[in-house]
Design an enzyme around this catalytic site. Structure first.
Site, mmCIF file in Angstrom:
data_model
loop_
_atom_site.group_PDB
_atom_site.id
_atom_site.type_symbol
_atom_site.label_atom_id
_atom_site.label_comp_id
_atom_site.label_asym_id
_atom_site.label_seq_id
_atom_site.Cartn_x
_atom_site.Cartn_y
_atom_site.Cartn_z
ATOM 1 N N LYS A 114 0.821 -1.214 0.000
ATOM 2 C CA LYS A 114 0.000 0.000 0.000
ATOM 3 C C LYS A 114 0.850 1.258 0.000
ATOM 4 O O LYS A 114 0.471 2.267 -0.591
ATOM 5 C CB LYS A 114 -0.961 0.004 1.201
ATOM 6 C CG LYS A 114 -2.075 -1.015 1.069
ATOM 7 C CD LYS A 114 -3.160 -0.787 2.103
ATOM 8 C CE LYS A 114 -4.296 -1.798 1.919
ATOM 9 N NZ LYS A 114 -5.333 -1.686 2.952
ATOM 10 N N LYS A 196 -4.990 -10.898 -5.687
ATOM 11 C CA LYS A 196 -6.203 -10.918 -4.869
ATOM 12 C C LYS A 196 -7.288 -9.974 -5.410
ATOM 13 O O LYS A 196 -6.971 -8.867 -5.853
ATOM 14 C CB LYS A 196 -5.773 -10.491 -3.461
ATOM 15 C CG LYS A 196 -6.843 -10.382 -2.443
ATOM 16 C CD LYS A 196 -6.302 -9.792 -1.143
ATOM 17 C CE LYS A 196 -6.377 -8.271 -1.129
ATOM 18 N NZ LYS A 196 -6.306 -7.655 0.202
ATOM 19 N N LYS A 199 -11.294 -4.508 -3.022
ATOM 20 C CA LYS A 199 -12.254 -3.412 -3.208
ATOM 21 C C LYS A 199 -11.566 -2.118 -3.627
ATOM 22 O O LYS A 199 -12.212 -1.204 -4.112
ATOM 23 C CB LYS A 199 -13.180 -3.218 -2.000
ATOM 24 C CG LYS A 199 -12.554 -3.022 -0.637
ATOM 25 C CD LYS A 199 -13.632 -2.694 0.405
ATOM 26 C CE LYS A 199 -13.561 -3.499 1.684
ATOM 27 N NZ LYS A 199 -12.305 -3.503 2.407
HETATM 28 P P1 TYM Z 1 -10.596 -5.637 4.650
HETATM 29 O O1 TYM Z 1 -11.612 -4.584 4.824
HETATM 30 O O2 TYM Z 1 -9.544 -5.457 3.612
HETATM 31 O O3 TYM Z 1 -11.303 -7.033 4.348
HETATM 32 C C1 TYM Z 1 -12.327 -7.552 5.186
HETATM 33 C C2 TYM Z 1 -12.250 -9.078 5.231
HETATM 34 O O4 TYM Z 1 -12.360 -9.619 3.903
HETATM 35 C C3 TYM Z 1 -11.267 -10.497 3.652
HETATM 36 N N1 TYM Z 1 -10.896 -10.396 2.231
HETATM 37 C C4 TYM Z 1 -10.814 -11.453 1.403
HETATM 38 N N2 TYM Z 1 -11.034 -12.752 1.602
HETATM 39 C C5 TYM Z 1 -10.879 -13.586 0.530
HETATM 40 N N3 TYM Z 1 -10.519 -13.156 -0.694
HETATM 41 C C6 TYM Z 1 -10.277 -11.851 -0.937
HETATM 42 N N4 TYM Z 1 -9.946 -11.433 -2.156
HETATM 43 C C7 TYM Z 1 -10.435 -10.918 0.132
HETATM 44 N N5 TYM Z 1 -10.298 -9.569 0.250
HETATM 45 C C8 TYM Z 1 -10.584 -9.277 1.530
HETATM 46 C C9 TYM Z 1 -10.149 -9.997 4.564
HETATM 47 O O5 TYM Z 1 -9.209 -11.013 4.807
HETATM 48 C C10 TYM Z 1 -10.920 -9.587 5.787
HETATM 49 O O6 TYM Z 1 -11.170 -10.696 6.622
HETATM 50 N N6 TYM Z 1 -7.407 -4.982 8.437
HETATM 51 C C11 TYM Z 1 -8.671 -5.569 8.065
HETATM 52 C C12 TYM Z 1 -9.841 -5.068 8.864
HETATM 53 C C13 TYM Z 1 -9.677 -5.173 10.341
HETATM 54 C C14 TYM Z 1 -9.807 -6.338 11.113
HETATM 55 C C15 TYM Z 1 -9.595 -5.899 12.459
HETATM 56 C C16 TYM Z 1 -10.072 -7.664 10.822
HETATM 57 C C17 TYM Z 1 -9.399 -4.131 11.170
HETATM 58 N N7 TYM Z 1 -9.356 -4.574 12.466
HETATM 59 C C18 TYM Z 1 -9.635 -6.820 13.500
HETATM 60 C C19 TYM Z 1 -10.099 -8.570 11.875
HETATM 61 C C20 TYM Z 1 -9.894 -8.144 13.201
HETATM 62 C C21 TYM Z 1 -8.944 -5.231 6.600
HETATM 63 O O7 TYM Z 1 -8.423 -4.302 6.054
HETATM 64 O O8 TYM Z 1 -9.915 -5.994 6.033
#
Ligand code: TYM
Length: 331
Positions: A114, A196, A199
């Protein structure tokens, strides 16, 4: 009665949620809500680690809340809330920054990816982001964190920070386990199946299935997805397009890869893609209908936000008080 263990997870309101978010997160979240005391957070503090337009951030936050509910999370059974409504996250995050190391944060691959897109002015928030994530999890004495594969490194860091803190001050934090599904933990792009699905990938619309895309558009994106030319439906690293479609199909139907391979044996890619597109569309259709109903019910959503914040704040403050006392802060 034995108390249920705590489960925590979150998603950023930083764009339109994708099929990756659905298979890596939402689908498991709703299936785990009976077994655990579940806390689902909309992590808006995380979203501002890259610049957000205020009106869009508000829109995405409300839509994400409606989507949490539309994918099956029950706001009575679970705690569903917006991160910035509970100030303990920012407070614990600062404290944990003082127990985290530059070296370990520099090794985070998401930061490396990023930060490359940020030019010369890389926000420090982007660097500290995994510490905030650790604070999110540790505030609630979480036992289980269901996430996709891309969060593995952040979860390992969270565990390291918890263990380090506990070694200094005694058992303050529960050390969490991660829960990564066997299938669907890494949904890849449809046009570039070696990367991957994300979004924040705004460059190529056809690469990403958004959960709120028109159903016809979803169908066509899958039909147009990149495959190879040997016309064999086999799960193999040499066939990333087919592998990804099989993963998507099995993530939704809960069939095993072997079952799917045998179901599709001898079938051409065209018919295979149609079968995948159909199960995806059938899965998303009722979610979109519920989403539209829920989003229209402003009072209901306001109440969910208020109640969720109250419940989360109560739990978070309990841990925060304990942490402050252990450190030596006077209250
Ligand atoms: P974020 O918002 O990027 O994604 C949310 C969840 O979706 C999963 N994910 C995917 N799973 C499978 N294939 C994909 N292409 C894909 N893209 C996204 C992510 O693994 C995630 O589970 N840092 C985290 C958010 C967060 C969080 C937390 C999660 C903040 N605090 C505490 C767990 C516990 C994030 O940016 O997720």
């Amino acid at each position: 009665m034995e108390e249920k263990k705590v489960l925590f997870s979150g998603m950023q309101p930083s764009g339109k949620p994708t099929l990756g978010n659905y298979l890596g997160a939402f689908k498991n979240w709703s299936s785990l809500q009976e077994e655990y005391n579940c806390i689902y957070c909309i992590v808006d503090l995380h979203a501002i680690t890259v610049r957000q337009e205020p009106a869009m951030l508000r829109k995405y936050t409300k839509e994400l809340l409606a989507l949490y509910l539309a994918t099956g999370l029950d706001s009575d059974k679970n705690t569903i809330y917006i991160q910035s409504n509970v100030t303990a996250h920012a407070e614990l995050s600062w404290i944990l920054n003082c127990y985290s190391y530059m070296g370990e944060l520099s090794r985070m691959t998401q930061f490396k990816d990023k930060s490359q897109k940020q030019g010369n002015n890389i926000p420090t928030g982007l660097f500290n982001y995994p510490v905030l994530q650790a604070a999110d999890i540790l505030l609630y004495q979480t036992s289980v964190v269901p996430v996709g594969e891309d969060q593995r490194q952040h979860l390992e860091l969270c565990r390291d920070i918890a263990i380090r803190f506990n070694n200094i001050y005694g058992d303050v934090f529960t050390v969490p386990e991660m829960y990564i599904p066997k299938i669907g933990a890494k949904v890849m792009g449809l046009q570039n199946p070696t990367k991957k699905m994300s979004k924040s990938d705004a460059d190529n619309e056809n690469n990403v299935i958004y959960l709120l895309d028109d159903l016809k558009v979803i169908y066509n994106k899958i039909k147009r997805s990149v495959t190879d030319s040997d016309n064999q439906i086999i799960y193999s690293d040499d066939k990333p397009g087919i592998k990804n479609l099989l993963n998507i199909y099995c993530g939704i139907t809960k069939k095993t890869i072997e079952q799917a391979e045998s179901d599709f044996k001898g079938m051409g890619y065209g018919a295979f893609k149609e079968a995948v597109a159909e199960v995806v569309v059938e899965e998303i259709k009722p979610i979109q209908a519920r989403f539209n109903e829920i989003l229209a019910d402003k009072i209901f959503l306001e109440n969910v936000i208020k109640d969720g914040a109250k419940k989360a704040e109560y739990m978070a403050n309990k841990t925060l008080r304990k942490v402050k006392k252990k450190i030596g802060f006077i209250s």
